[in-house]
Design a protein around this motif. Structure first.
Motif, PDB file in Angstrom:
ATOM      1  N   MET A   1      45.433  26.464  12.362  1.00 31.76           N
ATOM      2  CA  MET A   1      46.341  27.441  13.325  1.00 31.76           C
ATOM      3  C   MET A   1      47.083  28.241  12.128  1.00 31.76           C
ATOM      4  SD  MET A   1      47.789  27.372  17.134  1.00 31.76           S
ATOM      5  CE  MET A   1      47.441  26.280  17.733  1.00 31.76           C
ATOM      6  N   HIS A   2      46.658  30.091  12.147  1.00 29.32           N
ATOM      7  CA  HIS A   2      47.813  30.803  11.645  1.00 29.32           C
ATOM      8  C   HIS A   2      48.160  31.285  12.110  1.00 29.32           C
ATOM      9  CE1 HIS A   2      44.066  31.292   8.448  1.00 29.32           C
ATOM     10  NE2 HIS A   2      44.890  30.132   8.106  1.00 29.32           N
ATOM     11  N   ASP A   3      49.503  31.436  11.460  1.00 32.47           N
ATOM     12  CA  ASP A   3      50.820  32.711  11.843  1.00 32.47           C
ATOM     13  C   ASP A   3      50.507  33.906  12.196  1.00 32.47           C
ATOM     14  OD1 ASP A   3      51.431  30.133  13.517  1.00 32.47           O
ATOM     15  OD2 ASP A   3      53.550  30.131  12.465  1.00 32.47           O
ATOM     16  N   VAL A   4      50.772  34.917  12.551  1.00 27.71           N
ATOM     17  CA  VAL A   4      51.012  36.529  12.541  1.00 27.71           C
ATOM     18  C   VAL A   4      52.480  36.831  12.359  1.00 27.71           C
ATOM     19  CG1 VAL A   4      49.550  38.325  12.695  1.00 27.71           C
ATOM     20  CG2 VAL A   4      47.895  36.078  12.490  1.00 27.71           C
ATOM     21  N   THR A   5      52.641  37.963  11.313  1.00 30.47           N
ATOM     22  CA  THR A   5      54.368  38.288  11.867  1.00 30.47           C
ATOM     23  C   THR A   5      54.101  40.150  11.639  1.00 30.47           C
ATOM     24  OG1 THR A   5      55.282  37.857   9.655  1.00 30.47           O
ATOM     25  CG2 THR A   5      55.360  35.527  11.392  1.00 30.47           C
ATOM     26  N   MET A   6      55.243  40.277  12.050  1.00 29.02           N
ATOM     27  CA  MET A   6      55.646  41.895  11.973  1.00 29.02           C
ATOM     28  C   MET A   6      56.216  41.940  10.262  1.00 29.02           C
ATOM     29  SD  MET A   6      54.843  42.254  14.454  1.00 29.02           S
ATOM     30  CE  MET A   6      54.471  44.063  14.203  1.00 29.02           C
ATOM     31  N   ALA A   7      55.465  43.114   9.953  1.00 32.74           N
ATOM     32  CA  ALA A   7      55.961  43.090   8.685  1.00 32.74           C
ATOM     33  C   ALA A   7      56.470  44.087   8.363  1.00 32.74           C
ATOM     34  CB  ALA A   7      54.359  43.706   7.789  1.00 32.74           C
ATOM     35  N   VAL A   8      57.594  44.282   7.895  1.00 32.11           N
ATOM     36  CA  VAL A   8      58.657  45.219   7.718  1.00 32.11           C
ATOM     37  C   VAL A   8      57.632  46.585   6.587  1.00 32.11           C
ATOM     38  CG1 VAL A   8      60.395  46.358   6.768  1.00 32.11           C
ATOM     39  CG2 VAL A   8      60.339  43.688   7.362  1.00 32.11           C
ATOM     40  N   GLY A   9      57.861  47.954   7.321  1.00 27.84           N
ATOM     41  CA  GLY A   9      57.247  49.081   6.732  1.00 27.84           C
ATOM     42  C   GLY A   9      55.529  49.151   7.490  1.00 27.84           C
ATOM     43  N   ASP A  10      55.351  48.159   8.880  1.00 30.62           N
ATOM     44  CA  ASP A  10      54.114  48.519   9.181  1.00 30.62           C
ATOM     45  C   ASP A  10      54.509  50.098   9.742  1.00 30.62           C
ATOM     46  OD1 ASP A  10      51.625  47.903  10.455  1.00 30.62           O
ATOM     47  OD2 ASP A  10      51.970  45.988  11.251  1.00 30.62           O
ATOM     48  N   ASP A  11      52.334  50.490   9.762  1.00 29.79           N
ATOM     49  CA  ASP A  11      53.059  52.058  10.152  1.00 29.79           C
ATOM     50  C   ASP A  11      52.591  51.945  10.725  1.00 29.79           C
ATOM     51  OD1 ASP A  11      53.945  53.147   7.713  1.00 29.79           O
ATOM     52  OD2 ASP A  11      52.460  53.236   6.817  1.00 29.79           O
ATOM     53  N   SER A  12      51.893  50.746  11.734  1.00 34.62           N
ATOM     54  CA  SER A  12      50.890  51.169  13.702  1.00 34.62           C
ATOM     55  C   SER A  12      52.321  50.699  14.574  1.00 34.62           C
ATOM     56  CB  SER A  12      50.015  49.845  13.299  1.00 34.62           C
ATOM     57  OG  SER A  12      50.491  48.404  13.025  1.00 34.62           O
ATOM     58  N   ILE A  13      53.647  50.338  13.733  1.00 37.47           N
ATOM     59  CA  ILE A  13      54.544  49.965  14.479  1.00 37.47           C
ATOM     60  C   ILE A  13      55.646  51.112  14.493  1.00 37.47           C
ATOM     61  CG2 ILE A  13      53.533  47.958  15.520  1.00 37.47           C
ATOM     62  CD1 ILE A  13      55.479  46.437  13.696  1.00 37.47           C
ATOM     63  N   ASP A  14      55.382  52.109  13.811  1.00 37.34           N
ATOM     64  CA  ASP A  14      56.388  52.986  12.819  1.00 37.34           C
ATOM     65  C   ASP A  14      57.886  52.344  12.810  1.00 37.34           C
ATOM     66  OD1 ASP A  14      56.457  54.146  16.739  1.00 37.34           O
ATOM     67  OD2 ASP A  14      55.344  54.843  14.923  1.00 37.34           O
ATOM     68  N   ASP A  15      57.249  51.598  11.260  1.00 35.02           N
ATOM     69  CA  ASP A  15      58.280  50.629  10.642  1.00 35.02           C
ATOM     70  C   ASP A  15      59.341  50.211  11.528  1.00 35.02           C
ATOM     71  OD1 ASP A  15      56.657  52.308   8.487  1.00 35.02           O
ATOM     72  OD2 ASP A  15      57.557  53.910   8.533  1.00 35.02           O
ATOM     73  N   SER A  16      58.575  49.560  12.359  1.00 36.08           N
ATOM     74  CA  SER A  16      60.106  48.890  13.101  1.00 36.08           C
ATOM     75  C   SER A  16      59.722  47.198  11.895  1.00 36.08           C
ATOM     76  CB  SER A  16      59.076  47.870  14.660  1.00 36.08           C
ATOM     77  OG  SER A  16      58.867  49.553  15.151  1.00 36.08           O
ATOM     78  N   SER A  17      61.591  46.946  12.146  1.00 38.47           N
ATOM     79  CA  SER A  17      61.924  45.360  11.607  1.00 38.47           C
ATOM     80  C   SER A  17      61.095  44.433  11.977  1.00 38.47           C
ATOM     81  CB  SER A  17      63.266  45.359  11.637  1.00 38.47           C
ATOM     82  OG  SER A  17      63.755  45.683  12.761  1.00 38.47           O
ATOM     83  N   PHE A  18      60.725  44.833  14.023  1.00 35.17           N
ATOM     84  CA  PHE A  18      60.547  43.163  14.178  1.00 35.17           C
ATOM     85  C   PHE A  18      59.948  43.311  15.559  1.00 35.17           C
ATOM     86  CE2 PHE A  18      64.599  43.030  15.309  1.00 35.17           C
ATOM     87  CZ  PHE A  18      64.698  42.727  17.384  1.00 35.17           C
ATOM     88  N   ALA A  19      59.310  43.235  16.332  1.00 37.93           N
ATOM     89  CA  ALA A  19      58.680  43.286  17.395  1.00 37.93           C
ATOM     90  C   ALA A  19      59.504  42.368  18.722  1.00 37.93           C
ATOM     91  CB  ALA A  19      57.386  42.650  17.879  1.00 37.93           C
ATOM     92  N   LEU A  20      59.774  42.788  20.281  1.00 34.49           N
ATOM     93  CA  LEU A  20      60.662  42.890  20.830  1.00 34.49           C
ATOM     94  C   LEU A  20      59.877  42.994  21.926  1.00 34.49           C
ATOM     95  CD1 LEU A  20      63.104  41.099  22.531  1.00 34.49           C
ATOM     96  CD2 LEU A  20      63.889  43.640  23.297  1.00 34.49           C
ATOM     97  N   CYS A  21      58.742  41.461  22.812  1.00 35.94           N
ATOM     98  CA  CYS A  21      58.266  41.699  24.205  1.00 35.94           C
ATOM     99  C   CYS A  21      58.888  41.435  25.523  1.00 35.94           C
ATOM    100  CB  CYS A  21      56.694  40.725  24.085  1.00 35.94           C
ATOM    101  SG  CYS A  21      55.882  41.330  22.248  1.00 35.94           S
TER     102      CYS A  21
END
Length: 313
Positions: A1-21
């Motif tokens: 089971m693999h984990d996927v985190t938010m990469a700092v500087g990911d252009d697809s989410i406007d360079d956000s530092s993390f995601a809050l759902c």
């Protein structure tokens, strides 16, 4: 089971530092007489009976949430429940089961015009609508499929994901049901008694494909009571947000709609607002899981391709 985190500087989410759902499980949009009587005795407060007068319903908080989130420029997910009717959809032997009675006392009819109308209104205004699988559906693929079909018939379109009632899971078997039904994600992995990143900082890929699991970071009821311990509650949330930022996490919060009733649950609305405002200050992406899902799927595909390339070297 693999984990996927938010990469700092990911252009697809406007360079956000993390995601809050942001998520809401619609368990009880109506307050019942048994609940009012219970809290009247438990709190020695007869004001709970006032909420049962005609025109009073402290648990119907959809407009409150919509107004609050709209003012903050965010959207969230609402997961709607379709619990079987104890007397018309379950065998007579179930009438002797305490769990079945508990579910019956809080039950609402998802096809009721008032409920169906708010589902369509939320969806039309940009909120995500998802499935809140009934109490026993986590081990009943046919019931779960039926509930998805009914919700989609009300909505007029397909749904992407949801969460099981009481966070019930039967290991990966429940997730297998979800994939077979065509759901893209589940948000049931978590605790109703503890908060924190106990299941890691990223989403899960139990089958190493496009199906994603969003671990629950915090449910409002696990936090210090914000009426009696406001500063402590904020400190806990501040710490979780800082931890999410430090680790590029996908942080998922659950706030049941009834907790937006200031009379019934004072302090919880302000705490929810604090989480969103502080997350924005920390440069978080904020929204419903369904909106984040395609970004994570793309990252999953990229990660998988990288793994294959690495293996070929």
């Amino acid at each position: 089971m693999h984990d996927v985190t938010m990469a700092v500087g990911d252009d697809s989410i406007d360079d956000s530092s993390f995601a809050l759902c942001l998520t809401h499980d619609v368990d009880r949009p109506y307050k019942s007489w048994p609940q009012s009587l219970y809290y009247t005795v438990a709190d020695a407060d007869p004001s709970h009976l006032v909420s049962m007068l005609p025109g009073q319903n402290p648990y119907w908080q959809f407009e409150t949430i919509m107004s609050l989130e709209n003012s903050l420029g965010v959207r969230s997910a609402f997961y709607f429940l379709n619990e079987p009717d104890l007397f018309h959809e379950k065998p007579v032997r179930a009438w002797a089961q305490s769990d079945d009675w508990i579910q019956q006392l809080g039950r609402y009819d998802i096809t009721n015009p008032e409920i169906a109308s708010i589902i369509r209104t939320l969806n039309a205004d940009g909120w995500e609508i998802g499935l809140h699988g009934s109490y026993q559906s986590y081990r009943d693929r046919f019931r779960l499929t039926y509930e998805k079909t009914v919700l989609e018939s009300i909505l007029g379109e397909t749904i992407l994901g949801g969460r099981q009632h009481y966070l019930n899971l039967d290991g990966v078997k429940t997730w297998r049901y979800h994939t077979e039904m065509g759901l893209g994600y589940d948000a049931s992995l978590g605790s109703s008694t503890e908060y924190g990143f106990t299941n890691g900082y990223g989403v899960k890929r139990p089958f190493n494909d496009e199906f994603i699991v969003f671990p629950l970071t915090v449910m409002e009821s696990t936090l210090p009571d914000p009426e009696e311990h406001a500063e402590k509650a904020r400190t806990v949330c501040e710490r979780l947000l800082a931890e999410a930022r430090e680790n590029g996490a996908v942080m998922t919060v659950l706030w049941h709609p009834r907790y937006f009733s200031d009379r019934e649950f004072p302090g919880y609305t302000d705490l929810y607002r604090f989480i969103i405002e502080r997350a924005r200050e920390l440069n978080a992406w904020i929204g419903p899981p369904g909106e984040l899902y395609p970004h994570l799927v793309n990252r999953t595909a990229h990660a998988t391709s990288s793994e294959i390339s690495e293996q070929k070297r």
